[in-house]
Design a protein around this motif. Structure first.
Motif, PDB file in Angstrom:
ATOM      1  N   VAL A 158     -31.998  16.767  30.636  1.00 25.51           N
ATOM      2  CA  VAL A 158     -30.962  16.331  30.780  1.00 25.51           C
ATOM      3  C   VAL A 158     -30.245  15.028  31.270  1.00 25.51           C
ATOM      4  N   LYS A 159     -31.317  14.159  31.049  1.00 25.03           N
ATOM      5  CA  LYS A 159     -31.066  13.584  30.761  1.00 25.03           C
ATOM      6  C   LYS A 159     -30.820  12.823  29.395  1.00 25.03           C
ATOM      7  N   PHE A 160     -31.385  13.655  28.600  1.00 24.84           N
ATOM      8  CA  PHE A 160     -30.678  13.254  27.017  1.00 24.84           C
ATOM      9  C   PHE A 160     -30.082  14.449  26.054  1.00 24.84           C
ATOM     10  N   ALA A 161     -29.956  15.131  26.812  1.00 20.60           N
ATOM     11  CA  ALA A 161     -29.154  16.600  26.442  1.00 20.60           C
ATOM     12  C   ALA A 161     -27.739  16.238  25.253  1.00 20.60           C
ATOM     13  N   VAL A 162     -27.892  16.398  24.292  1.00 19.65           N
ATOM     14  CA  VAL A 162     -26.135  16.274  23.428  1.00 19.65           C
ATOM     15  C   VAL A 162     -25.248  17.859  23.351  1.00 19.65           C
ATOM     16  N   ALA A 180     -30.497  26.103  18.677  1.00 19.47           N
ATOM     17  CA  ALA A 180     -30.835  24.746  17.053  1.00 19.47           C
ATOM     18  C   ALA A 180     -31.785  24.164  18.376  1.00 19.47           C
ATOM     19  N   GLN A 181     -30.840  23.972  19.834  1.00 16.96           N
ATOM     20  CA  GLN A 181     -31.939  22.996  20.560  1.00 16.96           C
ATOM     21  C   GLN A 181     -33.771  23.285  20.771  1.00 16.96           C
ATOM     22  N   THR A 232     -36.577  21.233  19.615  1.00 19.50           N
ATOM     23  CA  THR A 232     -38.044  21.027  20.484  1.00 19.50           C
ATOM     24  C   THR A 232     -39.013  21.038  20.345  1.00 19.50           C
ATOM     25  N   VAL A 233     -39.419  22.237  19.627  1.00 23.69           N
ATOM     26  CA  VAL A 233     -40.685  23.418  19.328  1.00 23.69           C
ATOM     27  C   VAL A 233     -41.225  22.565  17.992  1.00 23.69           C
ATOM     28  N   ILE A 234     -40.033  22.006  17.023  1.00 23.96           N
ATOM     29  CA  ILE A 234     -40.871  21.596  15.951  1.00 23.96           C
ATOM     30  C   ILE A 234     -41.427  20.260  16.008  1.00 23.96           C
ATOM     31  N   ARG A 284     -30.644  10.673  15.161  1.00 22.92           N
ATOM     32  CA  ARG A 284     -31.432   9.398  16.794  1.00 22.92           C
ATOM     33  C   ARG A 284     -31.147  10.068  17.997  1.00 22.92           C
ATOM     34  N   ALA A 285     -30.046  11.084  18.088  1.00 25.17           N
ATOM     35  CA  ALA A 285     -30.020  11.873  20.134  1.00 25.17           C
ATOM     36  C   ALA A 285     -30.412  12.547  19.671  1.00 25.17           C
ATOM     37  N   HIS A 286     -30.729  14.075  18.832  1.00 25.37           N
ATOM     38  CA  HIS A 286     -31.329  15.073  19.095  1.00 25.37           C
ATOM     39  C   HIS A 286     -32.718  14.471  18.923  1.00 25.37           C
ATOM     40  N   ILE A 287     -33.220  14.099  17.421  1.00 27.17           N
ATOM     41  CA  ILE A 287     -34.591  14.054  18.313  1.00 27.17           C
ATOM     42  C   ILE A 287     -34.743  12.863  19.213  1.00 27.17           C
TER      43      ILE A 287
END
Length: 294
Positions: A173-177, A184-185, A189-191, A65-68
């Protein structure tokens, strides 16, 4: 090759590729394709390339969830909506004008970070923002990069693109894991950018196949160029840091003006030089100013 020269080569490559992709999109739009249709196809190609490279390297994007949340915030805003505004404007205005607007993402990022309480806006950075915006206003004046004042509303729409880039920087910045590899990020993100563009494009009637094989190959090339630029960008970010990497904005502008001249015979007016100087000066004041103590 010395490290500095290698980093400079990567920065030039990133700027050249990102300066080229709007011009490639403009070519597809000239063939009757719709803005988000172009964005959806090129983002899908870029996502496929990035995911393939990430998977082979054992860095497939996590899907918790956090990454999505991070992927959606960065991809939908920073790519899907940014491309919608960019390609909508590029249907009418020169690609060179868009190139002049790209560096403004750094100015808007500073303002958004200040409003969010992440960084304090110093006097130098506020002056830099004012100088940069003055450069954009001059770029839209007669005798600069906007050939007809009647096109000003389309240029204003395109100005929302660097706003989206800046919002994406804030969300990143706010949601970065923490601990997630940059590749991977980028692929995650592009997907989600491709998925977001397709979801928005469908009700707007922008989804459609390229009208001929040449345009399909053009969009394939655009997607691959985007993927390569992202991989080089994140590698440069790790090797050289954020301040050095942010200077790619200057290369993007110069490359965009060059591609506009080469592909569309765009010859900016004489005011483009002082306009670009103001924009570059404003970005330099914002990005190179010492970070304020908190």
């Amino acid at each position: 090759m010395p490290r500095l020269l290698r980093n400079l080569a990567m920065m030039i490559a990133v700027g050249t590729l990102w300066g080229l992709t709007p011009a490639m999109g403009k070519l597809a739009l000239a063939e009757g394709m719709r803005p988000l249709g172009v964005a959806s196809i090129s983002a899908a190609v870029a996502a496929s390339v990035l995911f393939g490279v990430a998977f082979v390297r054992g860095q497939a994007p996590p899907m918790d969830r956090a990454h999505i949340r991070q992927y959606v915030a960065g991809g939908v805003v920073g790519l899907a909506f940014a491309h919608l505004f960019a390609f909508t404007g590029l249907q009418r205005v020169p690609a060179g004008l868009f190139a002049l607007m790209v560096p403004l993402s750094g100015l808007f990022t500073m303002l958004f970070f200040a409003l969010a309480g992440i960084e304090r806006a110093t006097a130098v950075r506020l002056i830099g923002s004012a100088v940069g915006m003055a450069g954009v206003a001059l770029a839209m004046a007669p005798g600069a990069a906007l050939p007809d004042p009647a096109l000003l509303p389309w240029a204003a729409i395109m100005l929302l693109t660097p706003v989206c880039y800046a919002a994406s920087n804030l969300f990143s910045v706010k949601f970065a894991v923490r601990g997630t590899p940059p590749l991977a990020q980028a692929s995650g993100t592009v997907i989600f950018a491709a998925l977001g563009a397709a979801v928005i494009a469908w009700p707007l009637g922008h989804i459609g196949l390229p009208p001929r094989a040449g345009i399909a190959l053009l969009l394939l090339g655009q997607g691959i160029a985007t993927a390569v630029a992202y991989m080089l960008y994140f590698r440069l970010l790790v090797n050289a840091g954020g301040v050095f990497t942010s200077q790619a904005a200057y290369v993007i502008t110069l490359a965009g003006l060059f591609w506009g001249f080469l592909l569309f015979d765009e010859v900016p007016g004489w005011l483009t030089i002082p306009a670009a100087s103001l924009i570059f000066g404003g970005v330099a004041l914002v990005t190179l100013a010492p970070r304020p103590a908190r």
